[in-house]
Enzyme design. Structure first.
Site, PDB file in Angstrom:
ATOM      1  N   ASP A 171      -6.768   3.074  -0.272  1.00  0.00           N
ATOM      2  CA  ASP A 171      -8.033   2.367  -0.470  1.00  0.00           C
ATOM      3  C   ASP A 171      -9.001   2.565   0.690  1.00  0.00           C
ATOM      4  OD1 ASP A 171      -6.890   1.501  -2.770  1.00  0.00           O
ATOM      5  OD2 ASP A 171      -7.338  -0.619  -2.471  1.00  0.00           O
ATOM      6  N   CYS A 182       1.767   0.389  -0.039  1.00  0.00           N
ATOM      7  CA  CYS A 182       0.349   0.067   0.135  1.00  0.00           C
ATOM      8  C   CYS A 182      -0.393  -0.186  -1.179  1.00  0.00           C
ATOM      9  CB  CYS A 182      -0.349   1.211   0.874  1.00  0.00           C
ATOM     10  SG  CYS A 182       0.265   1.468   2.553  1.00  0.00           S
ATOM     11  N   ASP A 183      -1.504  -0.912  -1.038  1.00  0.00           N
ATOM     12  CA  ASP A 183      -2.543  -1.010  -2.042  1.00  0.00           C
ATOM     13  C   ASP A 183      -2.025  -1.334  -3.436  1.00  0.00           C
ATOM     14  OD1 ASP A 183      -4.042   1.620  -0.170  1.00  0.00           O
ATOM     15  OD2 ASP A 183      -4.448  -0.502  -0.032  1.00  0.00           O
ATOM     16  N   LYS A 184      -2.392  -0.549  -4.456  1.00  0.00           N
ATOM     17  CA  LYS A 184      -2.033  -0.877  -5.850  1.00  0.00           C
ATOM     18  C   LYS A 184      -0.604  -0.461  -6.191  1.00  0.00           C
ATOM     19  CE  LYS A 184      -5.534  -2.315  -5.321  1.00  0.00           C
ATOM     20  NZ  LYS A 184      -5.631  -1.622  -4.092  1.00  0.00           N
ATOM     21  N   CYS A 220      -1.314  -1.176   6.588  1.00  0.00           N
ATOM     22  CA  CYS A 220      -2.250  -1.674   7.615  1.00  0.00           C
ATOM     23  C   CYS A 220      -1.811  -3.034   8.130  1.00  0.00           C
ATOM     24  CB  CYS A 220      -3.657  -1.720   7.064  1.00  0.00           C
ATOM     25  SG  CYS A 220      -4.307  -0.072   6.704  1.00  0.00           S
ATOM     26  N   GLU A 239     -13.491  -2.104  -4.382  1.00  0.00           N
ATOM     27  CA  GLU A 239     -13.418  -3.054  -3.278  1.00  0.00           C
ATOM     28  C   GLU A 239     -14.706  -3.011  -2.468  1.00  0.00           C
ATOM     29  OE1 GLU A 239      -8.672  -3.476  -2.326  1.00  0.00           O
ATOM     30  OE2 GLU A 239      -9.912  -2.318  -0.936  1.00  0.00           O
ATOM     31  N   SER A 290     -11.404  -5.899  -0.351  1.00  0.00           N
ATOM     32  CA  SER A 290     -10.211  -5.494   0.384  1.00  0.00           C
ATOM     33  C   SER A 290      -9.561  -6.729   0.973  1.00  0.00           C
ATOM     34  CB  SER A 290     -10.605  -4.536   1.510  1.00  0.00           C
ATOM     35  OG  SER A 290      -9.574  -4.430   2.459  1.00  0.00           O
TER      36      SER A 290
END
Length: 560
Positions: free
Chosen positions: A78, A119-121, A192, A446, A472
């Site tokens: 992302d 991570c993310d999705k 992150c 985002e 985000s």
């Protein structure tokens, strides 16, 4: 075994021939077949090392009498996709990941699965796909990134780099300072380091009981992480043929409610609302977006992590006792909001898992007697601007919890970025970014870039932002997303004009556009939603099938 359908009987000789081509021997056909769903991807910092973890996992699976079969999913970073058309593909990737898990597991009739997301999705996509398959499943993520430091020793993370752009635009930092932040914000592999979407979901997997303790907080690329991965691989072999550990027996309504409760205590990413609603649907759980506020009212916000508190990161939560300590503290409220009797993949209940947990640093994980807030770190607002609801990360609010201001409207994120940099947004304004919802975007971008610009330009306490897109996990400020119905489906957000007064009261869970009914009727009569021109075939398919954010932005099916 489920896998007997592809490996047993004389009529499966061709199937066994194909298996033998991959290296299987006679004795392997009597062992459980374990799917190893890996999300190794070179371009994502949380994933570029996961192929090495898969080697460890497959070795442990073989040692424990099972046969591993690794396959991969796609993934979108992302941060790299942010601020351009690449972000249109981020949320849709969740559905592709879920579909790929369902496809691989059911096409080959594997007995059980271990998932390696980060991570993310990718985390919610894997969970959604695994729920469709409903075999014993253990999740073990790659782990969070360690925080970075400036040359002066101040802690950094990805959000620092995004906000530094706004500070540079304003002239508050030099180009050399910007480069210093850029080069040190992300010091190593891992998701992150703050409580962004990835780490929010990785910690919620512990609350749901589908991952081992430490999954959300033990740093990536450490010996402690490797030990966790080996333990998870051993555990999937222990439960591979035990129907008690089918995923839906663990990820049930109690697990969904536990996840939301811990989300409130941690002040997680607003994206968790989107993903947990989608996960609840796949689990067959009757849970509506309005139910979130009731949980929030009964959970104290006891842990603030970057971006809400820039000095605290996931490694600090780990040292302070991890998720078990957070859950133990939440349970002290003794109001039944945390379902301690729910089963976990380790065979113990949540209550048994956290029985001996304790907070090791009360400056990082607060006690119930000293919470950041007596209510949770997320809230769902309703009103004429969001009849089906919208989401605010209250943990990230800078300034007061009420806001009234004049709308400044933009029909895309790019328009908003240009307008903010160009000085169109002043103190007291409400920035409106529309046609960025699941259908309107399409893909629900985002909004980290505009919120970071607002914060970096020193307007965080004086400007509100509302959007039918999303944020985000790194977003902070008075930022409201997931406005439903979205502009593309005729929502009021699409009818707003510059200068309209918008009134928001987080404590009253309300968001209203103060527009005269006659004027509103006139606008509705003349309104025709904009339809963006898009090139990608997948995005065109997605736009036709996607539901709005209050439904988790899941795709419509024949059954729905």
């Amino acid at each position: 075994m489920r896998s007997d359908q592809v490996k047993k009987g004389y009529n499966r000789a061709p199937h066994r021939s194909l298996f033998r081509a991959t290296g299987l021997k006679d004795e392997d056909f009597n062992k459980p077949f374990i799917g190893v769903a890996n999300s190794y991807i070179d371009i994502i910092p949380g994933h570029f090392f996961l192929h090495e973890y898969a080697v460890i996992i497959k070795d442990e699976i073989r040692k424990n009498g099972c046969v591993p079969f690794e396959f991969n999913t796609i993934g979108v970073d992302d941060g790299i996709a942010m601020g351009h058309d690449g972000m249109l593909y981020s949320l849709p990737s969740r559905e592709l990941i879920a579909n790929s898990i369902e496809t691989m597991m059911n096409a080959h009739m594997l007995d059980a699965m271990i998932c390696i997301p980060n991570c993310d999705k990718i985390v919610p996509g894997m969970i959604m796909g695994a729920l469709r398959v409903n075999v014993p499943t253990v999740f073990v993520s790659g782990g969070p990134m360690k925080k970075g430091y400036t040359k002066e020793g101040a802690p950094l993370d990805l959000n620092s780099a995004f906000e530094a752009v706004g500070k540079f635009e304003k002239g508050d930092i030099s180009e050399a300072e910007l480069v210093d932040i850029e080069c040190n914000a992300c010091p190593s592999g891992g998701s992150c380091s703050g409580m962004f979407t990835a780490n929010s979901m990785n910690t919620l997997m512990e609350a749901m009981g589908i991952a081992l303790p430490g999954n959300g907080t033990i740093p990536a690329l450490t010996l402690e992480r490797e030990a966790l991965i080996r333990k998870a691989a051993k555990r999937i072999c222990e439960i591979a043929l035990d129907d008690r550990f089918k995923l839906k027996n663990i990820l049930n309504e109690k697990a969904v409610r536990n996840a939301f409760a811990i989300d409130m205590a941690m002040g997680g990413s607003s994206n968790t609302v989107l993903h947990m609603l989608a996960i609840a649907k796949e689990a067959g759980v009757n849970f509506a977006i309005k139910d979130i506020n009731e949980i929030s009212k009964n959970v104290s916000h006891i842990a603030k992590i970057s971006p809400s508190l820039w000095t605290v990161h996931m490694e600090d939560i780990n040292k302070a006792g991890g998720m078990n300590a957070v859950m133990k503290e939440v349970s002290r409220r003794d109001n039944g909001i945390l379902h301690l009797d729910n089963l976990t993949v380790t065979g113990e209940t949540i209550g048994e898992r956290i029985a001996t947990a304790e907070i090791k640093d009360t400056t990082v994980i607060h006690t119930l007697e000293n919470p950041y807030s007596k209510v949770g770190g997320l809230a769902i607002l309703f009103g004429n601007l969001a009849q089906a609801g919208c989401v605010i990360k209250t943990a990230g609010i800078v300034g007061g919890r009420q806001f009234i201001g004049k709308a400044v409207c933009f029909d895309s994120q790019q328009e908003a970025l240009s307008g903010i940099v160009g000085g169109r947004v002043k103190k007291g304004d409400v920035v409106v970014i529309r046609y960025e919802g699941p259908r309107g975007g399409p893909g629900m971008q985002e909004m980290l870039s505009p919120t970071s610009l607002i914060m970096g330009m020193g307007l965080g306490a004086d400007v509100a932002l509302i959007t039918d897109g999303r944020f985000s996990g790194a977003t902070r400020g008075f930022s409201i997303g997931h406005v439903s119905p979205e502009a593309a489906e005729g929502g009021l957000i699409g009818l707003l004009q510059d200068g309209d007064t918008i009134q928001i009261d987080v404590d009253a869970y309300s968001i209203e556009a103060l527009i005269d009914e006659a004027e509103l009727a006139r606008r509705k009569a003349a309104f025709k939603p904009k339809v963006k021109t898009i090139q990608g075939s997948w995005l065109k398919q997605y736009r036709q099938l996607v539901t709005n954010a209050s439904s988790g932005a899941v795709l419509r099916t024949e059954e729905a």
